[in-house]
Motif scaffolding. Structure first.
Motif, PDB file in Angstrom:
ATOM      1  N   GLU A 190       0.886  -1.247   0.003  1.00  0.00           N
ATOM      2  CA  GLU A 190       0.039   0.052   0.080  1.00  0.00           C
ATOM      3  C   GLU A 190       0.854   1.203  -0.106  1.00  0.00           C
ATOM      4  O   GLU A 190       0.698   2.123  -0.772  1.00  0.00           O
ATOM      5  N   GLU A 191       1.723   1.399   0.977  1.00  0.00           N
ATOM      6  CA  GLU A 191       2.700   2.386   1.030  1.00  0.00           C
ATOM      7  C   GLU A 191       3.805   2.608  -0.168  1.00  0.00           C
ATOM      8  O   GLU A 191       3.712   3.871  -0.773  1.00  0.00           O
ATOM      9  N   TYR A 194       1.404   3.796  -3.105  1.00  0.00           N
ATOM     10  CA  TYR A 194       1.016   5.347  -2.777  1.00  0.00           C
ATOM     11  C   TYR A 194       2.192   6.464  -3.288  1.00  0.00           C
ATOM     12  O   TYR A 194       2.168   7.323  -3.944  1.00  0.00           O
ATOM     13  N   LYS A 195       3.406   5.728  -2.843  1.00  0.00           N
ATOM     14  CA  LYS A 195       4.377   6.506  -3.308  1.00  0.00           C
ATOM     15  C   LYS A 195       4.790   6.846  -4.964  1.00  0.00           C
ATOM     16  O   LYS A 195       4.960   7.756  -5.392  1.00  0.00           O
ATOM     17  N   ARG A 197       2.137   6.506  -7.030  1.00  0.00           N
ATOM     18  CA  ARG A 197       0.994   7.553  -7.522  1.00  0.00           C
ATOM     19  C   ARG A 197       1.518   8.868  -7.115  1.00  0.00           C
ATOM     20  O   ARG A 197       0.838   9.777  -8.142  1.00  0.00           O
ATOM     21  N   GLN A 198       2.066   9.006  -6.203  1.00  0.00           N
ATOM     22  CA  GLN A 198       2.264  10.463  -6.017  1.00  0.00           C
ATOM     23  C   GLN A 198       3.218  11.268  -7.023  1.00  0.00           C
ATOM     24  O   GLN A 198       3.487  12.205  -7.382  1.00  0.00           O
TER      25      GLN A 198
END
Length: 288
Positions: A190-191, A194-195, A197-198
């Motif tokens: 998940e993390e 997220y990185k 997608r940033q």
């Protein structure tokens, strides 16, 4: 083929695909799709290619791309593999430090200035006759960038350091890279997702590749590989559509400029006509 729900349809779509067909796009010149794989050394690019070839061709697993042991930098070459008559997948040399030379080389590969064969980062292309000849010889093809990343890799600042690569990929292809996370079993990604997608990424997929030690076909891996390949087709047609829109907008801009030119010329002719008439009237008055 080991079939799950929808796999027959995905496989049929892949086998029958031609550039633009998923969106019924017409009026373009693209004859093939090139799925360009990039990634840090040893993160599974070659294994992904072996898995794609196995599933797309519905054959037993073969180590065609010379996949090696985990974390060993095997690919020092740029190799091309044929999925079907319209889709090709490229195994590019692994990225290590993202130096200026590497980014330059990556750009050259996105432009298809690099042929297959050994890749040396310091062998930089320059704007010369050789480059111009290569550009003229390039076949119309759409590039789909893919970045392969091992989920088992320690989460460090590496992700943020990839920003120049992602921006370069977008600038060269109009598409953000598809992220393929490998070695994800029993790992919370998940993390990590997220990185990515940033950095502007739209698609992050998890894939457990077939390997030399895990080479028995199974429905779960087949399905995920087919989903990935179909996603590449979607992105390819998205890229074609964007380029057609750009072409349309360029043509529209040309028409607007042309129309403005015609209006300006008409105004100038009208003004000249009025000036000639005024001059003629003044001459008539003098004669009287």
């Amino acid at each position: 083929m080991l079939c799950c729900a929808g796999d027959n349809e995905r496989w049929k779509r892949l086998s029958e695909y031609t550039p633009g067909s998923t969106r019924k796009l017409q009026g373009h010149e693209y004859s093939r799709v090139c799925v360009q794989l990039f990634g840090m050394t040893g993160h599974g690019k070659s294994s992904l290619i072996n898995s794609c070839l196995c599933v797309a061709k519905d054959i037993e697993y073969r180590n065609v791309a010379n996949s090696g042991m985990s974390n060993k930098p095997i690919t020092m070459m740029r190799n091309e593999f044929k999925i079907n008559n319209a889709v090709y997948i490229y195994d590019n040399r692994g990225i290590s430090k993202l130096t200026e030379e590497e980014l330059f080389e990556i750009s050259a590969q996105f432009c298809q200035l690099r042929t297959t064969g050994e890749v040396n980062w310091d062998d930089r292309y320059r704007i010369n006759n050789e480059v111009l000849r290569k550009i003229l010889q390039i076949q119309p093809e759409i590039i789909v960038p893919v970045f392969v990343y091992s989920a088992g890799c320690p989460l460090t600042q590496t992700i943020e350091q990839l920003d120049p690569f992602f921006r370069e990929a977008y600038n060269m292809t109009d598409l953000f890279p598809i992220i393929v996370l490998t070695k994800c079993k029993q790992i919370n990604t998940e993390e990590l997702e997220y990185k990515f997608r940033q950095l502007g990424v739209n698609h992050v997929v998890r894939i457990e590749n077939y390997t030399t030690t895990n080479n028995q076909r199974n429905p779960e891996i087949d399905t995920n590989i087919l989903k990935f390949l179909n996603l590449c087709l979607d992105e390819a047609d998205q890229g074609i559509n964007l380029k057609l829109e750009k072409k349309y907008h360029q043509e529209l801009l040309y028409k607007i400029v042309r129309l403005n030119t015609l209006i300006t010329e008409a105004k100038e002719r009208k003004l000249k006509q009025l000036q000639e008439e005024e001059s003629s009237n003044q001459s008539s008055c003098i004669i009287i």
